[in-house]
Design a protein around this motif. Structure first.
Motif, short mmCIF file in Angstrom:
data_model
loop_
_atom_site.label_atom_id
_atom_site.label_comp_id
_atom_site.label_asym_id
_atom_site.label_seq_id
_atom_site.Cartn_x
_atom_site.Cartn_y
_atom_site.Cartn_z
N THR A 11 0.86 -1.19 0.00
CA THR A 11 0.00 0.00 0.00
C THR A 11 0.89 1.23 0.00
O THR A 11 1.89 1.29 0.72
CB THR A 11 -0.92 0.03 1.23
N SER A 13 0.33 5.46 0.07
CA SER A 13 -0.58 6.62 0.14
C SER A 13 0.22 7.90 0.10
O SER A 13 1.35 7.98 0.61
CB SER A 13 -1.41 6.56 1.44
N GLY A 15 -0.76 11.36 1.49
CA GLY A 15 -1.80 12.06 2.24
C GLY A 15 -3.08 11.24 2.25
O GLY A 15 -3.08 10.07 2.64
N ASN A 16 -4.17 11.84 1.79
CA ASN A 16 -5.45 11.13 1.75
C ASN A 16 -5.65 10.32 0.47
O ASN A 16 -6.68 9.66 0.30
CB ASN A 16 -6.61 12.14 1.88
N LEU A 17 -4.67 10.37 -0.41
CA LEU A 17 -4.78 9.69 -1.69
C LEU A 17 -4.05 8.36 -1.64
O LEU A 17 -2.87 8.30 -1.32
CB LEU A 17 -4.17 10.56 -2.78
N THR A 18 -4.75 7.26 -1.93
CA THR A 18 -4.15 5.93 -1.93
C THR A 18 -3.81 5.54 -3.36
O THR A 18 -4.69 5.29 -4.19
CB THR A 18 -5.10 4.88 -1.32
N SER A 21 -3.16 -0.18 -3.24
CA SER A 21 -3.90 -0.72 -2.10
C SER A 21 -3.79 -2.24 -2.05
O SER A 21 -4.35 -2.95 -2.88
CB SER A 21 -5.38 -0.31 -2.20
N THR A 57 3.93 2.69 2.19
CA THR A 57 3.21 3.05 3.41
C THR A 57 3.07 1.83 4.30
O THR A 57 3.22 1.89 5.52
CB THR A 57 1.83 3.63 3.07
#
Length: 315
Positions: A11, A13, A15-18, A21, A57
């Motif tokens: 995974t 990422s 920030g808030n963007l992945t 996954s 991440t």
């Protein structure tokens, strides 16, 4: 046996963007794998994590059993071309490879011989003493491929190596990659072009919007439907009536179409014989410019798996 590349629950990422996954995949030693997906699917992000350019991440990535976070050791046996690399424009290919050879630890007394070997592999020996800045994009791409090959790596990682090239340049790069195959060298190449996977690779991993869609053997995937395989061929010279007659009698050809004086398509009801088709073109002295697969099973499968709306994908 340790795989060439192992990706487990990866995974990434921002920030808030992945971007990626929970992706899991493996490239076996000696395997050529295509990382396939629409533009912005996360292919470049995955290659950057594998090569240690960015850190994951969560999850793990190893190269020849070495964690990618130990960047120096993991990359010792890897040659890579990520995104759009550039060479110093005033350097010649010989000077570029001398520089790369010293950086990558090639013994000084072997650099000259290795430079010639690599430039011959990528068909650039003839231009060895010309400034890179004067080359076409396709020639520059072959020089960057030579850089990746200079340390004689066990693993090659290529990020869309034919992006932006004309049809002839694409064909030349694919032919070089196919010619580099050997039992102990592995390749991971990202692309959104289906014929690159079917022409060069043994296996394929498909990702979309950062998620694994499927992974498997290319030939197994191609056998999933019963559609004919159609090859579209562009020639250097006008087709002759004798050539078209021989083409219609070619083994397993179920139909032909003369698109224009230089281009035709041939549909195969059974196994397609690309080598035989190339030999037929040579026999008639027409010269081959491009050969592409159209309407393949892989294309149908790809479209059904990735969908059409990729506007919110990320790279």
């Amino acid at each position: 046996m340790t795989n060439a590349i192992d990706v487990t629950s990866l995974t990434k990422s921002f920030g808030n963007l992945t971007a990626l996954s929970e992706v899991t995949m493996a490239v076996r030693k000696g395997e050529y794998m295509g990382l396939l997906g629409p533009n912005g699917a996360g292919k470049s992000t995955m290659l950057k994590v594998i090569t240690g350019m960015i850190m994951p991440t969560s999850g793990t990535v190893s190269v020849n059993g070495i964690d990618c976070r130990d960047h120096r050791r993991a990359m010792e046996t890897v040659g890579c071309v990520i995104e759009t690399p550039e060479c110093y424009p005033n350097f010649t290919p010989v000077e570029v490879l001398d520089y790369i050879g010293r950086i990558r630890g090639v013994p000084g007394n072997q650099i000259s011989a290795r430079t010639r070997e690599v430039l011959e592999e990528v068909r650039m020996w003839e231009w060895r003493n010309k400034p890179v800045g004067k080359f076409s994009k396709g020639m520059k791409q072959r020089v960057t491929l030579a850089q990746a090959l200079m340390p004689d790596p066990d693993i090659l990682i290529m990020d869309e190596p034919t992006s932006g090239l004309d049809p002839r340049g694409m064909m030349e790069v694919r032919e070089i990659l196919a010619g580099l195959k050997r039992s102990d060298r592995s390749l991971l190449v990202s692309t959104h072009m289906l014929n690159e996977v079917s022409e060069v690779c043994d296996s394929v991993t498909v990702i979309r919007k950062g998620k694994l869609v499927m992974s498997g053997n290319v030939r197994d995937l191609l056998r999933r439907t019963e559609k004919d395989v159609t090859l579209e061929v562009t020639l250097r010279r006008d087709m002759t009536d004798d050539f078209m007659k021989d083409l219609k009698e070619f083994e397993n050809v179920s139909g032909t179409e003369r698109i224009n004086n230089y281009t035709f398509s041939a549909s195969f009801a059974g196994p397609e014989d690309r080598e035989g088709l190339v030999e037929l073109v040579k026999k008639h002295g027409l010269g081959l410019l491009t050969l592409n697969q159209k309407g393949s099973d892989l294309e149908s499968l790809y479209m059904s798996l990735t969908g059409e709306d990729d506007t919110d994908d990320i790279k």
